[in-house]
Design a protein around this motif. Structure first.
Motif, short mmCIF file in Angstrom:
data_model
loop_
_atom_site.label_atom_id
_atom_site.label_comp_id
_atom_site.label_asym_id
_atom_site.label_seq_id
_atom_site.Cartn_x
_atom_site.Cartn_y
_atom_site.Cartn_z
N TRP A 34 0.87 -1.18 0.00
CA TRP A 34 0.00 0.00 0.00
C TRP A 34 0.91 1.23 0.00
O TRP A 34 1.85 1.32 0.80
CB TRP A 34 -0.89 0.04 1.23
CG TRP A 34 -2.12 -0.80 1.09
CD1 TRP A 34 -2.35 -2.04 1.60
CD2 TRP A 34 -3.32 -0.44 0.40
NE1 TRP A 34 -3.59 -2.49 1.26
CE2 TRP A 34 -4.22 -1.51 0.52
CE3 TRP A 34 -3.73 0.69 -0.32
CZ2 TRP A 34 -5.50 -1.51 -0.04
CZ3 TRP A 34 -5.00 0.71 -0.88
CH2 TRP A 34 -5.87 -0.38 -0.73
N TYR A 35 0.60 2.16 -0.87
CA TYR A 35 1.35 3.39 -1.01
C TYR A 35 0.42 4.56 -0.82
O TYR A 35 -0.80 4.43 -0.96
CB TYR A 35 1.97 3.48 -2.41
CG TYR A 35 2.93 2.37 -2.75
CD1 TYR A 35 2.46 1.09 -3.06
CD2 TYR A 35 4.30 2.59 -2.77
CE1 TYR A 35 3.34 0.07 -3.37
CE2 TYR A 35 5.19 1.56 -3.09
CZ TYR A 35 4.70 0.32 -3.38
OH TYR A 35 5.57 -0.69 -3.71
N ARG A 36 0.98 5.72 -0.54
CA ARG A 36 0.17 6.93 -0.50
C ARG A 36 0.95 8.11 -1.06
O ARG A 36 2.17 8.13 -1.02
CB ARG A 36 -0.28 7.24 0.92
CG ARG A 36 0.82 7.63 1.89
CD ARG A 36 0.24 7.77 3.30
NE ARG A 36 1.25 8.17 4.28
CZ ARG A 36 1.04 8.21 5.59
NH1 ARG A 36 -0.16 7.86 6.08
NH2 ARG A 36 1.99 8.59 6.40
N GLN A 37 0.20 9.03 -1.59
CA GLN A 37 0.79 10.25 -2.12
C GLN A 37 -0.04 11.44 -1.70
O GLN A 37 -1.22 11.55 -2.09
CB GLN A 37 0.91 10.19 -3.65
CG GLN A 37 1.67 11.36 -4.24
CD GLN A 37 2.05 11.13 -5.69
OE1 GLN A 37 1.46 10.33 -6.39
NE2 GLN A 37 3.05 11.87 -6.15
N SER A 82 -6.57 5.14 14.43
CA SER A 82 -6.01 6.38 15.00
C SER A 82 -5.52 7.32 13.91
O SER A 82 -4.38 7.82 13.95
CB SER A 82 -4.88 6.04 15.97
OG SER A 82 -5.32 5.19 17.00
N LEU A 83 -6.35 7.55 12.94
CA LEU A 83 -5.95 8.36 11.79
C LEU A 83 -5.65 9.80 12.19
O LEU A 83 -6.27 10.36 13.10
CB LEU A 83 -7.04 8.31 10.72
CG LEU A 83 -7.03 7.01 9.90
CD1 LEU A 83 -8.35 6.82 9.17
CD2 LEU A 83 -5.88 7.01 8.91
N LYS A 84 -4.68 10.37 11.49
CA LYS A 84 -4.22 11.73 11.75
C LYS A 84 -4.38 12.56 10.46
O LYS A 84 -4.38 11.98 9.37
CB LYS A 84 -2.74 11.72 12.15
CG LYS A 84 -2.41 10.83 13.33
CD LYS A 84 -0.91 10.80 13.57
CE LYS A 84 -0.55 9.88 14.73
NZ LYS A 84 0.92 9.84 14.95
N PRO A 85 -4.45 13.86 10.58
CA PRO A 85 -4.54 14.69 9.37
C PRO A 85 -3.38 14.44 8.40
O PRO A 85 -3.58 14.52 7.18
CB PRO A 85 -4.50 16.11 9.93
CG PRO A 85 -5.12 15.98 11.29
CD PRO A 85 -4.65 14.65 11.80
N GLU A 86 -2.21 14.11 8.92
CA GLU A 86 -1.06 13.86 8.04
C GLU A 86 -1.18 12.54 7.29
O GLU A 86 -0.34 12.25 6.42
CB GLU A 86 0.26 13.90 8.83
CG GLU A 86 0.26 13.06 10.09
CD GLU A 86 -0.05 13.87 11.34
OE1 GLU A 86 -0.99 14.70 11.30
OE2 GLU A 86 0.64 13.65 12.37
N ASP A 87 -2.19 11.75 7.57
CA ASP A 87 -2.45 10.54 6.79
C ASP A 87 -3.26 10.84 5.53
O ASP A 87 -3.47 9.95 4.70
CB ASP A 87 -3.21 9.51 7.64
CG ASP A 87 -2.40 8.99 8.81
OD1 ASP A 87 -2.98 8.85 9.91
OD2 ASP A 87 -1.19 8.74 8.63
N THR A 88 -3.71 12.06 5.41
CA THR A 88 -4.49 12.46 4.24
C THR A 88 -3.65 12.30 2.97
O THR A 88 -2.54 12.84 2.87
CB THR A 88 -4.95 13.91 4.38
OG1 THR A 88 -5.87 14.00 5.48
CG2 THR A 88 -5.64 14.40 3.10
N ALA A 89 -4.18 11.55 2.01
CA ALA A 89 -3.46 11.27 0.77
C ALA A 89 -4.33 10.41 -0.13
O ALA A 89 -5.39 9.93 0.29
CB ALA A 89 -2.15 10.53 1.07
N VAL A 90 -3.87 10.23 -1.35
CA VAL A 90 -4.45 9.22 -2.22
C VAL A 90 -3.67 7.93 -1.96
O VAL A 90 -2.44 7.93 -2.01
CB VAL A 90 -4.38 9.61 -3.70
CG1 VAL A 90 -4.98 8.50 -4.56
CG2 VAL A 90 -5.10 10.92 -3.95
N TYR A 91 -4.40 6.88 -1.68
CA TYR A 91 -3.78 5.59 -1.37
C TYR A 91 -3.88 4.66 -2.57
O TYR A 91 -4.96 4.53 -3.18
CB TYR A 91 -4.44 4.97 -0.15
CG TYR A 91 -4.01 5.61 1.15
CD1 TYR A 91 -4.42 6.90 1.47
CD2 TYR A 91 -3.18 4.93 2.04
CE1 TYR A 91 -4.00 7.50 2.66
CE2 TYR A 91 -2.76 5.53 3.22
CZ TYR A 91 -3.17 6.81 3.52
OH TYR A 91 -2.76 7.42 4.69
#
Length: 123
Positions: A34-37, A82-91
Motif C-alpha cells: 500500500w502506497y500513499r501520495q 487512529s488516523l491523523k490529518p497527516e495521513d491524508t493522501a491518495v492511497y
C-alpha cells in the motif's frame, strides 16, 4: 496486472478506515504494498505484505496501520486506526517482488497504479 483500491473516505482524527485492494492475479507468490501520495509529496510505501505473509510498515504508521490479505479472494486490506490529518493522501496498491537495498525495504512493482482511493482526515 490490474489493481483496484477502494474504501477511502472522509473521517475525523482518531477514527478508523479499512481499504481494500483487489488484484487481477494470484497474490500468494508476490509482495503487495500500500502506497500513499499527499499533495506536493512523492509517493511513499506505507505497508507491505510479503509472499510468505510477513509484513513491513513505514515508521509513520507502525502500530496504527495493519495490512492483511485474503489469498482466495486475491485481495489485500489496510486497516488504518487512529488516523491523523497527516495521513491524508491518495492511497494506491501495487504488486511486485520485494527486497532490501541500502537498508531500505522496497517492492519492485509491475502492476498498474490505477486511480487510488482518497483518504481525508479532518482535524
Amino acid at each position: 496486472v490490474q489493481l483496484q483500491a477502494s474504501g477511502g473516505g472522509l473521517v475525523r482524527t482518531g477514527e478508523s478506515l479499512t481499504l481494500s485492494c483487489a488484484v487481477s492475479i494470484g497474490i500468494s507468490r508476490y509482495a503487495v504494498g500500500w502506497y500513499r501520495q499527499a499533495p506536493g509529496k512523492e509517493r511513499e510505501l506505507v505497508a507491505a505484505i510479503k509472499n510468505g505473509g510477513s509484513t513491513n510498515y513505514a515508521d509513520s504508521v507502525k502500530g496504527r496501520f495493519f495490512i492483511s490479505r485474503d489469498i482466495a479472494k486475491n485481495t489485500v486490506y489496510l486497516q488504518m486506526n487512529s488516523l491523523k490529518p497527516e495521513d491524508t493522501a491518495v492511497y494506491y496498491c501495487n504488486i511486485g517482488m520485494d527486497g532490501v537495498r541500502d537498508g531500505s525495504y522496497y517492492v519492485a512493482v509491475f502492476g498498474s497504479w490505477g486511480q487510488g482511493t482518497q483518504v481525508t482526515v479532518s482535524s
